[in-house]
Scaffold this motif. Structure first.
Motif, PDB file in Angstrom:
ATOM      1  N   GLN A   1      68.664  37.097  54.943  1.00 49.00           N
ATOM      2  CA  GLN A   1      69.710  36.159  54.521  1.00 49.00           C
ATOM      3  C   GLN A   1      69.173  35.048  53.631  1.00 49.00           C
ATOM      4  O   GLN A   1      69.925  34.146  53.261  1.00 49.00           O
ATOM      5  CB  GLN A   1      70.388  35.551  55.748  1.00 49.00           C
ATOM      6  N   SER A   2      67.914  35.108  53.301  1.00 47.82           N
ATOM      7  CA  SER A   2      67.325  34.042  52.496  1.00 47.82           C
ATOM      8  C   SER A   2      67.591  34.272  51.015  1.00 47.82           C
ATOM      9  O   SER A   2      67.728  35.403  50.557  1.00 47.82           O
ATOM     10  CB  SER A   2      65.814  33.960  52.741  1.00 47.82           C
ATOM     11  N   ALA A   3      67.649  33.179  50.275  1.00 48.68           N
ATOM     12  CA  ALA A   3      67.861  33.264  48.827  1.00 48.68           C
ATOM     13  C   ALA A   3      66.575  33.715  48.147  1.00 48.68           C
ATOM     14  O   ALA A   3      65.469  33.414  48.600  1.00 48.68           O
ATOM     15  CB  ALA A   3      68.302  31.912  48.282  1.00 48.68           C
ATOM     16  N   TRP A   4      66.733  34.413  47.063  1.00 51.56           N
ATOM     17  CA  TRP A   4      65.580  34.873  46.288  1.00 51.56           C
ATOM     18  C   TRP A   4      64.849  33.657  45.708  1.00 51.56           C
ATOM     19  O   TRP A   4      65.484  32.728  45.211  1.00 51.56           O
ATOM     20  CB  TRP A   4      66.056  35.785  45.165  1.00 51.56           C
ATOM     21  N   PRO A   5      63.527  33.627  45.784  1.00 49.35           N
ATOM     22  CA  PRO A   5      62.800  32.456  45.282  1.00 49.35           C
ATOM     23  C   PRO A   5      62.940  32.286  43.769  1.00 49.35           C
ATOM     24  O   PRO A   5      63.120  33.255  43.037  1.00 49.35           O
ATOM     25  CB  PRO A   5      61.345  32.745  45.676  1.00 49.35           C
ATOM     26  N   GLU A   6      62.841  31.055  43.326  1.00 51.35           N
ATOM     27  CA  GLU A   6      62.950  30.736  41.907  1.00 51.35           C
ATOM     28  C   GLU A   6      61.581  30.846  41.242  1.00 51.35           C
ATOM     29  O   GLU A   6      60.576  30.356  41.772  1.00 51.35           O
ATOM     30  CB  GLU A   6      63.494  29.323  41.706  1.00 51.35           C
ATOM     31  N   VAL A   7      61.551  31.472  40.091  1.00 55.13           N
ATOM     32  CA  VAL A   7      60.306  31.570  39.320  1.00 55.13           C
ATOM     33  C   VAL A   7      60.049  30.252  38.604  1.00 55.13           C
ATOM     34  O   VAL A   7      60.954  29.704  37.974  1.00 55.13           O
ATOM     35  CB  VAL A   7      60.398  32.715  38.280  1.00 55.13           C
ATOM     36  N   GLU A   8      58.829  29.737  38.727  1.00 59.06           N
ATOM     37  CA  GLU A   8      58.425  28.581  37.924  1.00 59.06           C
ATOM     38  C   GLU A   8      57.892  29.107  36.602  1.00 59.06           C
ATOM     39  O   GLU A   8      56.759  29.594  36.508  1.00 59.06           O
ATOM     40  CB  GLU A   8      57.366  27.757  38.662  1.00 59.06           C
ATOM     41  N   ARG A   9      58.712  29.049  35.582  1.00 60.34           N
ATOM     42  CA  ARG A   9      58.377  29.665  34.300  1.00 60.34           C
ATOM     43  C   ARG A   9      57.122  29.064  33.668  1.00 60.34           C
ATOM     44  O   ARG A   9      56.401  29.746  32.928  1.00 60.34           O
ATOM     45  CB  ARG A   9      59.553  29.521  33.337  1.00 60.34           C
ATOM     46  N   ALA A  10      56.854  27.790  33.964  1.00 59.39           N
ATOM     47  CA  ALA A  10      55.670  27.161  33.378  1.00 59.39           C
ATOM     48  C   ALA A  10      54.391  27.849  33.822  1.00 59.39           C
ATOM     49  O   ALA A  10      53.395  27.869  33.090  1.00 59.39           O
ATOM     50  CB  ALA A  10      55.624  25.683  33.763  1.00 59.39           C
ATOM     51  N   LEU A  11      54.437  28.455  35.022  1.00 65.84           N
ATOM     52  CA  LEU A  11      53.247  29.138  35.529  1.00 65.84           C
ATOM     53  C   LEU A  11      53.027  30.496  34.872  1.00 65.84           C
ATOM     54  O   LEU A  11      51.976  31.111  35.067  1.00 65.84           O
ATOM     55  CB  LEU A  11      53.358  29.317  37.048  1.00 65.84           C
ATOM     56  N   LEU A  12      54.003  30.968  34.123  1.00 65.05           N
ATOM     57  CA  LEU A  12      53.862  32.269  33.474  1.00 65.05           C
ATOM     58  C   LEU A  12      53.162  32.153  32.127  1.00 65.05           C
ATOM     59  O   LEU A  12      52.767  33.173  31.545  1.00 65.05           O
ATOM     60  CB  LEU A  12      55.243  32.912  33.275  1.00 65.05           C
ATOM     61  N   VAL A  13      53.028  30.909  31.631  1.00 62.75           N
ATOM     62  CA  VAL A  13      52.386  30.705  30.334  1.00 62.75           C
ATOM     63  C   VAL A  13      50.877  30.779  30.523  1.00 62.75           C
ATOM     64  O   VAL A  13      50.299  30.057  31.334  1.00 62.75           O
ATOM     65  CB  VAL A  13      52.773  29.338  29.728  1.00 62.75           C
ATOM     66  N   GLU A  14      50.249  31.666  29.775  1.00 69.57           N
ATOM     67  CA  GLU A  14      48.798  31.821  29.864  1.00 69.57           C
ATOM     68  C   GLU A  14      48.109  30.679  29.128  1.00 69.57           C
ATOM     69  O   GLU A  14      48.490  30.307  28.014  1.00 69.57           O
ATOM     70  CB  GLU A  14      48.364  33.160  29.262  1.00 69.57           C
ATOM     71  N   ASP A  15      47.044  30.107  29.746  1.00 69.30           N
ATOM     72  CA  ASP A  15      46.280  29.033  29.121  1.00 69.30           C
ATOM     73  C   ASP A  15      45.283  29.573  28.103  1.00 69.30           C
ATOM     74  O   ASP A  15      44.778  28.835  27.263  1.00 69.30           O
ATOM     75  CB  ASP A  15      45.523  28.238  30.193  1.00 69.30           C
ATOM     76  N   SER A  16      44.963  30.852  28.206  1.00 64.59           N
ATOM     77  CA  SER A  16      43.987  31.436  27.297  1.00 64.59           C
ATOM     78  C   SER A  16      44.527  32.745  26.744  1.00 64.59           C
ATOM     79  O   SER A  16      45.498  33.298  27.257  1.00 64.59           O
ATOM     80  CB  SER A  16      42.652  31.678  28.028  1.00 64.59           C
ATOM     81  N   VAL A  17      43.869  33.226  25.701  1.00 63.39           N
ATOM     82  CA  VAL A  17      44.257  34.477  25.083  1.00 63.39           C
ATOM     83  C   VAL A  17      42.995  35.247  24.718  1.00 63.39           C
ATOM     84  O   VAL A  17      41.988  34.652  24.321  1.00 63.39           O
ATOM     85  CB  VAL A  17      45.139  34.231  23.836  1.00 63.39           C
ATOM     86  N   THR A  18      43.026  36.560  24.921  1.00 58.22           N
ATOM     87  CA  THR A  18      41.876  37.395  24.589  1.00 58.22           C
ATOM     88  C   THR A  18      42.109  38.044  23.231  1.00 58.22           C
ATOM     89  O   THR A  18      43.113  38.746  23.031  1.00 58.22           O
ATOM     90  CB  THR A  18      41.651  38.469  25.668  1.00 58.22           C
ATOM     91  N   LEU A  19      41.173  37.795  22.309  1.00 57.99           N
ATOM     92  CA  LEU A  19      41.315  38.285  20.938  1.00 57.99           C
ATOM     93  C   LEU A  19      40.317  39.408  20.673  1.00 57.99           C
ATOM     94  O   LEU A  19      39.124  39.271  21.009  1.00 57.99           O
ATOM     95  CB  LEU A  19      41.061  37.156  19.935  1.00 57.99           C
TER      96      LEU A  19
END
Length: 866
Positions: free
Chosen positions: A791-809
């Motif tokens: 009966q619990s509500a689905w948790p909310e995604v914190e979109r800011a945490l989905l942004v990667e701080d680094s990138v592999t080139l």
């Protein structure tokens, strides 16, 4: 608010836990759906089962998929309808009654009770308060009511027609129920019979059924194509072929419908159906023709049966004039591959461009003339021998059509013949035809819905008054004599005519069981109604079904009939909806290895021990130790004994383990191979989740080195599962959950705060809840959370945490990739250059050389030129 969690046991005990949570859900009534709920609706439905005795692993997979969707949508705030019922009429019950000397009713309801208990043990979030069985008079009386309403609207007709007769099951089969010339249940070769039958006029909606398929964007493309091919819309020409010397008692012309008028100059013969009026007129004076006609009738009426039969013909001696050249005469044959039900019951044969015609022409020495040449072939040398060419190209050997494309030739022939007049009317006219035929619903058996008609000699067929519905099946029945026992039950059949009161007889045929399953989804919206099939407000509120799940084998039969029924219900104002299913998903089968003992007998998996001690997989009988041959992986079937009993799996591992394995092992649209190793792996993951949640609930640290990484992993998994469950990619959801479990495990080993561990464990619990609901409830309690996770509500995604701080080139040296370098996403070009040139892999590739150029494409790639 949270409560202090109780100490968790070391191992999760499914046998103790699962029944307890099932009782808690039932006590709370959380899966009972209300029609007056203000939340947005979501209707998820799996094709309901036939109560054959026990559920099988295919059921487990099917209903687990639907349950994931139902539980997820509830958590997302939808008012979810997820009901269950039983497709309970049909021949298996009748056959079982004959074998066991029991009433089909008793056999059916006993099976329903068994299978209901099995489904409940799976922990499915079903609204059992809406349960229906199609054999219940409270269900089929409404079906009888709709039959009469359809009759009043002209959507039901009764006529004498050639039908497919199953000599084993002693009943009529619809064309769709004939597979490769055999009955879909009995496997017997079907025969043609001429019977007076009741038909649903599905052809009235042929164009709409065809056109609307393009709007069913959430259906698999292959299913839409299968339905389009079955409906078989074609644009063609109806051409009149005049008989050269017509006998006095025969019509002077033969009408032919063709989709390939461009090939008319390749014609070698005309073929008519065995029951064409001309064949019937000639037969009395030709005993050999009469014998041939009788032979044709021993083949079924299904097109598949006709196509696979040997092509046979009888030369009538008649000839017709070619419509484009009256001096050109073509022989007329009666042929076993032509049916009166398709087109006009006559075809012209163009052997060079039709396989069936070529087989026929080669058999009777009629030759062939190619009139369409492929673009890549030389027209002067192109010939046809044993393989017809049915593609496009340029016209040859076709007089005024030569060098046209097939499309151009089609219209040129149509234009000329439409302008040519014979006996005051055009020689041809354009027409649209459909392969689809009306649905014959009469079945000569007891265990089905009685057709609510009374036959009176004075009044003809008379509808049973609505007030007298349902027409119930008689309680006592005998199957001692082959055939339909209702015909012999005089006490049940003999009734007064509702119109004139004179002695009359009930219709003894019952309805095709596909009628029962053509509207059950609508009945689920208000199954408590006593005086109507549907509550119009409820049915319009809930339909179309948002997500329908079932096997591809129903792509034509059930799904096409349900689409017709919805239109018929709209025409009779029982619904305002035209399409029953907005979204359709067809899951793969559950398959298993097969095993045989030295005598060649099939051996069930439960009696097999697999060993790899010799280096290769070997099988042995667990009791006799004799070697067993491992065979092909095939669909689980009782005949080959490669069946795994869900009860055994649930008893050994628990329902959640079975559900998890069914969802995790392969993409849901593909077959899943059942293996003991796979089930054991699922069972180990259940224990691992329990251990991780238990450890997370015991963390006391205020801060932890792994906090940031774990929060990021938890919300990435949450976002990914959301995306994939919406697309029914359950195996990918499982992969994301595994990734989160690994991240939680690593954080617990490396140090993590109580709050972050609790958050991640809570998200993990909610992600597994649709798939392993019992384990999730136990984890929820171990974490000290209030209420039920269901009966619990689905948790909310914190979109800011989905942004990667680094990138592999990727780094290329003179166009060839030599390394991957990870840099901060916000790094300036100069900083990226410096980090790349300092990387050890890049330094080795450069071999001490200084690059002439360093080209940075931000966020994409770095190119070095030396």
């Amino acid at each position: 608010m949270t409560t202090t969690p109780k100490p968790a046991p070391e191992r999760y005990n499914a046998k103790e836990t699962e029944p307890r949570w099932q009782q808690a859900w039932d006590a709370a009534g959380i899966y009972a759906t209300k029609n007056d709920d203000s939340r947005p609706k979501y209707y998820v439905l799996e094709m309901f089962p036939y109560p054959s005795g026990r559920i099988h692993m295919g059921h487990v997979r099917n209903y687990a998929m639907g349950d994931v969707v139902a539980r997820y949508k509830r958590a997302r705030g939808f008012n979810v309808l997820h009901p269950m019922g039983w497709d309970a009429f049909g021949l298996p019950a009748e056959n079982a009654a004959m074998e066991r000397k029991v009433n089909p009713r008793d056999w059916t309801y006993a099976n329903i009770a068994t299978m209901r208990g099995q489904l409940q043990s799976m922990g499915l979030s079903l609204d059992w308060s809406r349960e229906i069985a199609t054999c219940d008079p409270d269900y089929y009386k409404h079906q009888q009511r709709m039959f009469l309403d359809f009759l009043g609207k002209g959507l039901v007709t009764r006529r004498t027609a050639k039908v497919n007769w199953d000599p084993v099951d002693h009943t009529v089969l619809a064309n769709e129920q004939v597979i490769d010339g055999r009955g879909w249940r009995s496997g017997a070769l079907v025969e043609q019979r001429e019977l007076t039958q009741w038909f649903f006029k599905i052809t009235d909606f042929a164009q709409d059924l065809y056109d609307a398929l393009d709007g069913l964007e959430r259906w698999p493309e292959k299913v839409r194509v299968m339905q389009k091919n079955w409906i078989g819309r074609s644009e063609g020409l109806e051409v009149r072929f005049a008989l050269a010397t017509p006998p006095a008692h025969v019509e002077p012309e033969i009408k032919v419908y063709t989709t390939r008028p461009d090939t008319l100059f390749g014609a070698k013969f005309l073929a008519i159906a065995a029951d064409h009026p001309i064949a019937a007129a000639l037969a009395p004076a030709h005993p050999s023709l009469q014998s041939f006609i009788e032979e044709c009738r021993r083949t079924g009426t299904a097109q598949a049966a006709i196509d696979t039969a040997e092509k046979l013909g009888f030369d009538t001696g008649l000839k017709v004039r070619h419509p484009l050249d009256p001096s050109w005469l073509l022989p007329v044959y009666v042929a076993n591959f032509v049916l009166m039900e398709y087109g006009t019951g006559a075809v012209f044969g163009c052997p060079a461009h039709d396989k069936r015609d070529l087989d026929f022409a080669n058999k009777y020495g009629l030759g062939n003339t190619p009139v369409v040449c492929p673009e890549d072939q030389d027209a002067a040398s192109f010939v046809v021998t044993d393989t017809a060419y049915d593609g496009d190209g340029r016209m040859i050997n076709s007089r005024f059509l030569d060098d046209m494309t097939t499309d151009e030739a089609f219209h040129a022939v149509a234009n000329r013949l439409e302008a040519e007049i014979l006996d005051g009317t055009p020689v041809a006219q354009r027409k649209v035809q459909f392969r689809l035929r009306d649905w014959g619903v009469s079945r000569q058996r007891y265990w089905g819905c009685p057709i609510p008609i009374i036959h009176c000699e004075a009044c003809g067929p008379v509808a049973v008054p609505v007030a007298d519905l349902p027409v119930k099946l008689p309680e006592e029945v005998s199957f001692d004599v082959p055939g339909n026992p209702l015909e012999r039950d005089h006490a049940w059949r003999n009734v007064p005519c509702p119109t004139c009161g004179q002695p009359a007889r009930r219709e003894a045929d019952t309805m095709d069981t596909f009628v029962d399953s053509s509207w059950y989804y609508a009945r689920f919206t208000a199954p408590w109604l006593q005086d109507a099939p549907t509550d119009r407000r409820a049915v319009d509120q809930w339909l179309s079904v948002d997500q329908y799940i079932g096997g591809i084998e129903h792509a034509i039969l059930h799904l096409l009939y349900a689409r017709f029924f919805m239109r018929a219900m709209k025409a009779t104002e029982w619904s305002g909806v035209s399409e029953p299913f907005d979204g359709l998903f067809t899951q793969g089968m559950v398959v298993h290895e097969t095993y045989k003992d030295p005598a060649g007998a099939w051996v069930p998996p439960a009696d097999i021990r697999i060993s790899a001690e010799s280096g290769a997989r070997e099988a042995f009988h667990v009791k006799t130790a004799e070697p067993i041959t491992i065979g092909a992986i095939e669909k689980m079937s009782k005949s080959k004994k490669n069946v795994v009993d869900p009860d055994d799996i649930i008893a050994s591992y628990g329902a959640d383990t079975a559900r998890w394995f069914m969802l995790s092992d392969s993409p849901p649209e593909r077959d899943v191979i059942w293996t003991e190793d796979g089930v054991q792996g699922a069972a180990r993951f259940v224990q691992r989740v329990w251990r991780l949640v238990s450890l997370a609930s015991a963390v006391e640290a205020v801060e932890g080195a792994g906090d940031a990484a774990l929060r990021k992993a938890a919300h990435k998994a949450l976002a990914a599962v959301e995306e994939d469950v919406e697309r029914l990619r359950f195996n990918r959801c499982v992969a994301h959950i595994y990734t989160l479990a690994n991240a939680l495990d690593e954080a617990l080993r490396g140090g993590v705060s109580r709050s972050v561990a609790g958050e991640a464990a809570g998200i993990l619990t909610q992600l597994i809840a649709p798939m392993m609901p019992h384990l999730a409830e136990e984890c929820w309690r171990a974490l000290g959370r209030d209420g039920l996770v269901a009966q619990s509500a689905w948790p909310e995604v914190e979109r800011a945490l989905l942004v990667e701080d680094s990138v592999t080139l990727p780094v290329q040296l003179n166009g060839k990739k030599r390394a991957d370098v990870t840099v901060p996403r916000s790094a300036e070009v100069a900083a990226v250059q410096a980090l790349v040139l300092a990387d050890e892999s890049v330094q080795r590739a450069l071999e001490g050389r200084a690059p002439k150029k360093v080209i940075v494409v931000p966020g994409r790639i770095v190119n070095l030129v030396v």
